[in-house]
Design a protein around this motif. Structure first.
Motif, PDB file in Angstrom:
ATOM      1  N   PHE A 248       0.835  -1.208   0.000  1.00 58.52           N
ATOM      2  CA  PHE A 248       0.000   0.000   0.000  1.00 58.52           C
ATOM      3  C   PHE A 248       0.868   1.257   0.000  1.00 58.52           C
ATOM      4  O   PHE A 248       0.586   2.227  -0.720  1.00 58.52           O
ATOM      5  CB  PHE A 248      -0.930   0.005   1.215  1.00 58.52           C
ATOM      6  CG  PHE A 248      -2.222  -0.720   1.000  1.00 58.52           C
ATOM      7  CD1 PHE A 248      -3.042  -0.406  -0.075  1.00 58.52           C
ATOM      8  CD2 PHE A 248      -2.623  -1.723   1.865  1.00 58.52           C
ATOM      9  CE1 PHE A 248      -4.241  -1.070  -0.282  1.00 58.52           C
ATOM     10  CE2 PHE A 248      -3.812  -2.403   1.669  1.00 58.52           C
ATOM     11  CZ  PHE A 248      -4.630  -2.083   0.592  1.00 58.52           C
TER      12      PHE A 248
ATOM     13  N   THR B 243       1.134   3.960  -3.087  1.00 63.88           N
ATOM     14  CA  THR B 243       0.875   5.395  -2.887  1.00 63.88           C
ATOM     15  C   THR B 243       2.035   6.245  -3.392  1.00 63.88           C
ATOM     16  O   THR B 243       1.829   7.277  -4.059  1.00 63.88           O
ATOM     17  CB  THR B 243       0.644   5.678  -1.391  1.00 63.88           C
ATOM     18  OG1 THR B 243      -0.470   4.907  -0.933  1.00 63.88           O
ATOM     19  CG2 THR B 243       0.376   7.160  -1.164  1.00 63.88           C
TER      20      THR B 243
ATOM     21  N   PHE C 210      -2.966  -3.324  -7.228  1.00 60.91           N
ATOM     22  CA  PHE C 210      -2.410  -3.853  -5.988  1.00 60.91           C
ATOM     23  C   PHE C 210      -1.894  -5.279  -6.124  1.00 60.91           C
ATOM     24  O   PHE C 210      -0.780  -5.584  -5.667  1.00 60.91           O
ATOM     25  CB  PHE C 210      -3.454  -3.764  -4.871  1.00 60.91           C
ATOM     26  CG  PHE C 210      -2.956  -4.250  -3.540  1.00 60.91           C
ATOM     27  CD1 PHE C 210      -2.346  -3.382  -2.652  1.00 60.91           C
ATOM     28  CD2 PHE C 210      -3.066  -5.595  -3.174  1.00 60.91           C
ATOM     29  CE1 PHE C 210      -1.871  -3.830  -1.431  1.00 60.91           C
ATOM     30  CE2 PHE C 210      -2.595  -6.050  -1.960  1.00 60.91           C
ATOM     31  CZ  PHE C 210      -1.996  -5.160  -1.091  1.00 60.91           C
TER      32      PHE C 210
END
Length: 437
Positions: free
Chosen positions: A127, A131, A143
């Motif tokens: 994650f 980002t 993802f």
């Protein structure tokens, strides 16, 4: 090792490591364990001690560091058999609990928890990476693709084995140290120590202090079953013990310091995220993020490495390489499903009911029953498979696991169950059953 396709992988599984390969010094173990320490998962207890326990950062720091130091002493002590006999931790567990409890209960629990933490660490790191790539490079990567790449790299390095763990942590150390220095710089640049509630001891209470000390102890004491996985390559038992303790103690000192300060001043449980956002320059923030990802990679290689040995202890016919491959495939698969980790956390919390009594049994049997010495007779019985049942261990495990589940988690029963399990096992081993010394 004549097969060209596998010659670069560690081949030693449950058999002893040759003396010629036992060359690692205490400094190398200190580097490895230090690199494992400062990661997002380990920040949780120190930050919660402030944000939920309402302790001052100093009281919170002392609580979690003392609890962790007690655990590290035991973890380091249980690393000694690995250094002496060149055997992995999960195999040595057979000498303490009997082969049945070790292979049917202890190792499967260790496999599941290692898989869980491997997946959780990978998901959190993915994650963050997603980002950063999106914000700074304007590229959107799904993802699952990122998770497969990051977890695949870590699983491969764990497959390579101990040499990969040693090299990666050594190369990562300068970046990790600089990253931690920058985190402290960001914190200190925004804190006034002369006039700040952050430094107040007025919120000190013994209840929360002991509660979070217990949490820190429980978090790390489970490492007693795996520390020999690393130290089987140590030059001497003293080198292995010293390196494990020094690295863990120094690493968690930094973890506890940064975590409690961030919890107190920033009211956050994720220092990597909040300090990246608060950095005075984008490059400082990027470096902190990069060091966080590197820390995640370091600890996850360790999760995969020790987890594969637990799988091998339960399923010896796999061999070292195939057990590592199987662990890696399952770990990669789990890492692709973020919701799986959150849903599994409830189930994993119940594994503590088994982990704590097992850890207490290992410590008590090795240090108090066997007095730190595994006799030749015990080793021969373990190797021959004749030492199957340790009834004192089985009764202690079953009864104290039930007691653990009966105590509300709000009371943090971990340390109480550890002490109770140790006393019960010691009584049964000495007064009821004849335990092999």
């Amino acid at each position: 090792m004549t097969n060209m396709n596998t010659s670069k992988f560690e081949r030693y599984g449950l058999e002893p490591v040759p003396l010629a390969l036992k060359q690692s010094s205490w400094k190398e173990y200190a580097i490895i364990t230090f690199a494992f320490s400062v990661n997002a998962g380990n920040f949780l207890v120190p930050t919660l001690a402030v944000t939920q326990g309402n302790l001052s950062w100093q009281a919170a720091f002392l609580a979690v560091w003392i609890g962790a130091l007690l655990a590290f002493l035991l973890v380091s002590a249980l690393s000694i058999p690995g250094a002496l006999y060149g055997l992995p931790g999960q195999y040595i567990v057979r000498a303490f609990t009997g082969s049945w409890l070790a292979t049917k209960i202890a190792s499967p629990i260790r496999v599941i928890t290692s898989l869980y933490w491997f997946s959780v660490q990978t998901i959190g790191g993915t994650f963050i990476l997603q980002t950063v790539i999106s914000n700074f490079f304007k590229i959107e990567i799904p993802f699952p693709i990122l998770a497969i790449c990051t977890s695949g790299i870590m699983a491969y390095l764990a497959l390579v084995g101990y040499d990969a763990v040693k090299k990666i942590t050594r190369l990562s150390l300068p970046v990790l140290l600089i990253g931690q220095g920058l985190m402290l710089y960001v914190i200190l640049s925004q804190i006034s120590f002369e006039n700040s509630e952050v430094t107040s001891f007025t919120s000190f209470q013994w209840g929360p202090f002991l509660f979070y000390m217990s949490l820190a102890f429980v978090q790390f004491v489970s490492g007693v079953s795996a520390s020999s996985d690393m130290t089987r390559y140590a030059k001497t038992a003293k080198q292995g013990f010293t390196g494990m303790f020094v690295g863990n103690a120094a690493g968690y000192f930094m973890t506890a310091l940064i975590g409690t300060l961030v919890g107190s001043y920033f009211n956050s449980t994720n220092p990597f995220v909040v300090l990246t956002e608060s950095a005075p320059h984008v490059l400082v923030g990027l470096f902190i993020t990069f060091s966080g990802l590197l820390a995640m990679i370091s600890i996850n290689i360790g999760n995969a490495y020790t987890g594969s040995f637990s799988l091998l202890n339960t399923w010896p016919s796999l061999g070292r390489i195939r057990s590592s491959l199987l662990f890696g495939v399952v770990g990669i698969t789990f890492s692709c499903f973020p919701t799986l980790a959150s849903e599994a956390s409830y189930f994993i919390s119940y594994l503590g009911a088994g982990i704590i009594p097992l850890s207490a049994i290992l410590v008590t049997d090795y240090l108090l029953i066997k007095k730190g010495i595994i006799s030749e007779d015990v080793l021969l019985k373990v190797i021959s498979g004749s030492y199957q049942l340790n009834l004192a261990a089985i009764i202690t495990f079953a009864s104290m696991s039930i007691v653990y589940l009966m105590i509300p988690q709000t009371f943090s029963p971990g340390m109480l169950i550890f002490i109770g399990s140790s006393l019960l096992y010691l009584f049964l081993a000495k007064n009821v059953f004849k335990i092999i010394k």
